[in-house]
Motif scaffolding. Sequence first.
Motif, PDB file in Angstrom:
ATOM      1  N   SER A 100      33.579 -21.205 130.418  1.00 39.71           N
ATOM      2  CA  SER A 100      32.451 -20.315 130.260  1.00 39.71           C
ATOM      3  C   SER A 100      31.444 -21.035 129.232  1.00 39.71           C
ATOM      4  N   VAL A 101      29.991 -21.336 130.111  1.00 36.40           N
ATOM      5  CA  VAL A 101      28.983 -22.093 129.407  1.00 36.40           C
ATOM      6  C   VAL A 101      28.080 -21.016 128.863  1.00 36.40           C
ATOM      7  N   GLU A 102      27.742 -21.114 127.653  1.00 41.65           N
ATOM      8  CA  GLU A 102      26.824 -20.230 126.748  1.00 41.65           C
ATOM      9  C   GLU A 102      25.895 -21.067 126.248  1.00 41.65           C
ATOM     10  N   VAL A 103      24.524 -20.938 126.746  1.00 44.72           N
ATOM     11  CA  VAL A 103      23.152 -22.038 126.214  1.00 44.72           C
ATOM     12  C   VAL A 103      22.351 -20.953 125.660  1.00 44.72           C
ATOM     13  N   VAL A 104      21.975 -21.314 124.344  1.00 43.44           N
ATOM     14  CA  VAL A 104      21.155 -20.644 123.787  1.00 43.44           C
ATOM     15  C   VAL A 104      19.850 -21.520 123.253  1.00 43.44           C
ATOM     16  N   VAL A 105      18.622 -21.225 123.671  1.00 40.57           N
ATOM     17  CA  VAL A 105      17.308 -21.948 123.216  1.00 40.57           C
ATOM     18  C   VAL A 105      17.134 -21.344 121.801  1.00 40.57           C
ATOM     19  N   SER A 106      17.628 -21.601 120.844  1.00 41.80           N
ATOM     20  CA  SER A 106      17.296 -21.113 119.407  1.00 41.80           C
ATOM     21  C   SER A 106      15.934 -21.425 118.858  1.00 41.80           C
ATOM     22  N   GLU A 107      15.237 -22.646 119.026  1.00 37.66           N
ATOM     23  CA  GLU A 107      13.956 -22.724 118.566  1.00 37.66           C
ATOM     24  C   GLU A 107      13.059 -23.281 119.615  1.00 37.66           C
ATOM     25  N   VAL A 108      11.886 -22.685 119.897  1.00 39.48           N
ATOM     26  CA  VAL A 108      10.757 -23.217 120.641  1.00 39.48           C
ATOM     27  C   VAL A 108       9.701 -23.639 120.141  1.00 39.48           C
ATOM     28  N   HIS A 109       9.184 -24.925 119.976  1.00 36.69           N
ATOM     29  CA  HIS A 109       8.086 -25.563 119.560  1.00 36.69           C
ATOM     30  C   HIS A 109       6.661 -25.145 120.124  1.00 36.69           C
ATOM     31  N   SER A 110       7.023 -25.425 121.554  1.00 37.44           N
ATOM     32  CA  SER A 110       6.187 -25.075 122.813  1.00 37.44           C
ATOM     33  C   SER A 110       6.743 -24.795 123.940  1.00 37.44           C
ATOM     34  N   SER A 111       5.903 -23.944 124.703  1.00 46.56           N
ATOM     35  CA  SER A 111       6.451 -23.621 126.049  1.00 46.56           C
ATOM     36  C   SER A 111       6.957 -24.771 126.674  1.00 46.56           C
TER      37      SER A 111
END
Length: 259
Positions: free
Chosen positions: A156-167
């Motif tokens: 089961s693959v769980e991916v979280v983009v926890s920080e975004v500096h730019s789109s």
Amino acid sequence: MLSDATTNCFIRDGICARHPPCCMLQIFSLKLAKLYVDGSSVELYGYVAARDGLDPLLNYIVNVSRDDPIVVEQGSLINMTGPKRGIDLCDSILIEYDMRIKTGEQEKDDLQLIDGVSAINGVPLWDRCTFTNRIHGDYGAVDLTASFLQQAFEASVEVVVSEVHSSFNLCLVCFIRGLNEELRLFDGAIGEARSLKRSVVAVMEDSWMDLKFKVGSESSISAEHWCSFKADNHGHATQEINTGFGLISVKVIWSTLNL
């Protein structure tokens, strides 16, 4: 299922011998192979799902409502939203489908792309055999590409983009070592911190799952970042990737379909 070792486990040399790998079906892609209507693209809705011996309920591979159809071109992949759990192939399974082309204001005006049931029997298949079945319909055809894995675990693959500096744009592709096909898990734009959909992948015993993150923007050259996870019947593993655009956290939870 069984991601954490329990008192029911029998540990021998650090490995649980009570919950071994099992026969699984890994669906890699659904492609709109043919269109028998005018135009190069259509609005699709409906579902494709599996029924196996573990649970008679539908395990959705695609599930799209008429109110929010997807636009697909002939020859392009149909975005898969599932399965929600691994597909057991110790016996025959059924692939059930009902997909339609939205053409008007009312459902009665729509065209039937594919509708019916196909059976897949793992007995005559070779281990790690990859095949493509074409599902024919009144107004087109869909290609289903999958592999039969004789000894596999569920990831089961769980991916979280926890920080975004730019789109940025993100394309996430999964590779299972020993197989030639690729599995697209995500392809889209990231504008803020968010969790991606959870994905379930079948991985052979003693093999590895490789995840490729391709990131970039309209003003930059795309870069690739990789992380790898070895198959197991219990437990989980985590990794973090700093892409320059943001921070991505990956968690893979291992389990087995064997009770």
